[in-house]
Design an enzyme around this catalytic site. Structure first.
Site, PDB file in Angstrom:
ATOM      1  N   LYS A   3       1.042  -1.196  -0.130  1.00  0.00           N
ATOM      2  CA  LYS A   3      -0.489  -0.294   0.281  1.00  0.00           C
ATOM      3  C   LYS A   3       0.346   1.135   0.110  1.00  0.00           C
ATOM      4  CE  LYS A   3       0.705   1.242   4.307  1.00  0.00           C
ATOM      5  NZ  LYS A   3       1.919   2.547   4.239  1.00  0.00           N
ATOM      6  N   PRO A  12       9.783  -4.213  -0.469  1.00  0.00           N
ATOM      7  CA  PRO A  12      11.205  -4.834   0.316  1.00  0.00           C
ATOM      8  C   PRO A  12      10.781  -4.367   1.922  1.00  0.00           C
ATOM      9  CG  PRO A  12      10.620  -2.894  -1.337  1.00  0.00           C
ATOM     10  CD  PRO A  12       9.683  -4.346  -1.680  1.00  0.00           C
ATOM     11  N   GLY A  61       4.452  -6.560   5.784  1.00  0.00           N
ATOM     12  CA  GLY A  61       4.058  -7.392   6.662  1.00  0.00           C
ATOM     13  C   GLY A  61       2.682  -7.197   7.254  1.00  0.00           C
ATOM     14  N   SER A  62       2.628  -6.335   7.116  1.00  0.00           N
ATOM     15  CA  SER A  62       1.087  -6.134   7.708  1.00  0.00           C
ATOM     16  C   SER A  62       0.000  -7.004   6.390  1.00  0.00           C
ATOM     17  CB  SER A  62       0.620  -4.832   7.374  1.00  0.00           C
ATOM     18  OG  SER A  62       0.664  -4.113   8.555  1.00  0.00           O
ATOM     19  N   SER A  63       0.412  -6.785   5.223  1.00  0.00           N
ATOM     20  CA  SER A  63      -0.468  -7.277   3.968  1.00  0.00           C
ATOM     21  C   SER A  63      -0.195  -8.535   3.968  1.00  0.00           C
ATOM     22  CB  SER A  63       0.045  -6.394   2.877  1.00  0.00           C
ATOM     23  OG  SER A  63      -0.733  -7.065   1.540  1.00  0.00           O
ATOM     24  N   ALA A 114       9.836  -0.460   4.841  1.00  0.00           N
ATOM     25  CA  ALA A 114       9.339   0.615   3.973  1.00  0.00           C
ATOM     26  C   ALA A 114       9.024   1.325   4.177  1.00  0.00           C
ATOM     27  CB  ALA A 114       9.739  -0.743   1.605  1.00  0.00           C
ATOM     28  N   GLY A 115       7.715   0.923   4.237  1.00  0.00           N
ATOM     29  CA  GLY A 115       6.651   1.994   4.924  1.00  0.00           C
ATOM     30  C   GLY A 115       5.497   1.778   4.286  1.00  0.00           C
ATOM     31  N   LEU A 116       5.241   0.411   3.751  1.00  0.00           N
ATOM     32  CA  LEU A 116       4.688  -0.579   2.426  1.00  0.00           C
ATOM     33  C   LEU A 116       3.395  -1.157   3.263  1.00  0.00           C
ATOM     34  CD1 LEU A 116       7.320  -0.462  -0.589  1.00  0.00           C
ATOM     35  CD2 LEU A 116       5.568   1.414   0.124  1.00  0.00           C
ATOM     36  N   ALA A 117       4.031  -1.779   3.604  1.00  0.00           N
ATOM     37  CA  ALA A 117       2.622  -2.354   5.058  1.00  0.00           C
ATOM     38  C   ALA A 117       2.813  -3.844   4.716  1.00  0.00           C
ATOM     39  CB  ALA A 117       1.508  -1.989   5.169  1.00  0.00           C
ATOM     40  N   ASP A 142      -2.067  -1.441  10.209  1.00  0.00           N
ATOM     41  CA  ASP A 142      -2.674  -1.532   9.453  1.00  0.00           C
ATOM     42  C   ASP A 142      -3.289  -2.633   8.614  1.00  0.00           C
ATOM     43  OD1 ASP A 142      -1.576   0.807   8.698  1.00  0.00           O
ATOM     44  OD2 ASP A 142       0.200   0.511   7.596  1.00  0.00           O
TER      45      ASP A 142
END
Length: 272
Positions: free
Chosen positions: A10, A87, A95-97, A90-93, A129
């Site tokens: 995200k 990555p 792990g959450s995804s 990275a601020g892309l979630a 997230d």
């Protein structure tokens, strides 16, 4: 039998950070959207519970799986494997995804037919997230990010360049260095820009309150942002960084960034 799910990354189109709550977390208001960069999660039958492809003990996928097994009284004899493309840190979630995709895959594997709303309780036990990542759609999120309001909006996919530097930033440290500032914004402008495919309007309304503390902690990010600006584009931070994204990038921009930042993760993808 195998259950397969895609875990999309995200980006934050807006991120407003409010004062710290009594529990130590900040309230946030954020519009998040998925991009076409994903990890692949597979669940297969096994003689015992195993996870392949991740080396972190007690990782977030393992935690959601064990809660799922306990909540629905399952033995949990499965192999969960991950093909990692997003990555990390990275601020892309990512792990959450992965955690959310794990829950969707387990739901499918065991044929429980649970609605995504029913899985939110588990999501909220492991991360801010994760509930958003269950849905993988444009959404406005509040609280710690766990209260999800899906946007009922149709829009065309937008070309996007993702840049992840070869270092990470501590989310806790970024938040620690954040100083609250009053900000007025209208999230309807973001939705209007998406609905009309108005990239100029979108560029004018994207913001992230964590950009300033991130740039202060890592000046090389500012140098990168200024370099992108010199080529006629705006770069925006996702989450607490250090990933940045550019809308509708030119091939010239992509080439020059790849030449200058050879060891960065630079990928052309789409916001959808």
């Amino acid at each position: 039998m195998e259950a397969l799910e895609y875990a999309y990354a995200k980006i934050n189109l807006t991120l407003r950070v409010l004062p710290t709550r009594d529990d130590g977390f900040h309230e946030v208001e954020t519009i998040m959207a998925p991009i076409d960069l994903y990890d692949v999660i597979r669940v297969r039958k096994s003689d015992s519970f195993k996870i392949e492809g991740v080396d972190i003990p007690n990782n977030i996928m393992e935690r959601v799986a064990k809660i799922f097994f306990e909540k629905y009284h399952l033995a949990g004899n499965v192999l969960i494997s991950i093909e990692k493309n997003i990555p990390v840190a990275a601020g892309l979630a990512g792990g959450s995804s992965d955690a959310a995709a794990t829950l969707r895959a387990l739901n499918k594997f065991y044929s429980l037919n649970l609605k995504l709303k029913e899985l939110e309780e588990i999501c909220n036990m492991v991360g801010s997230d994760v509930s958003y990542c269950l849905y993988q759609r444009l959404a406005y999120c509040t609280g710690r990010g766990e209260r999800v309001s899906l946007a009922n909006l149709e829009y065309k996919p937008i070309s996007l360049l993702l840049i992840k530097p070869n270092f990470s930033l501590s989310t806790a440290l970024v938040y620690k260095n954040y100083r609250c500032e009053k900000r007025e914004y209208d999230r309807a402008e973001i939705y209007r820009a998406l609905a009309n495919n108005d990239i100029s309007l979108l560029n004018r309304n994207i913001f992230n309150d964590l950009t300033k503390p991130s740039l202060e902690l890592e000046p090389s990010l500012l140098e990168m942002v200024e370099f992108i600006k010199s080529l006629g584009f705006k770069a925006f931070q996702s989450g607490s960084g250090p990933s940045y994204f550019v809308l509708n990038p030119s091939e010239e921009l992509i080439s020059k960034l790849k030449l200058k930042y050879k060891d960065y993760f630079i990928k052309k993808t789409v916001l959808f």
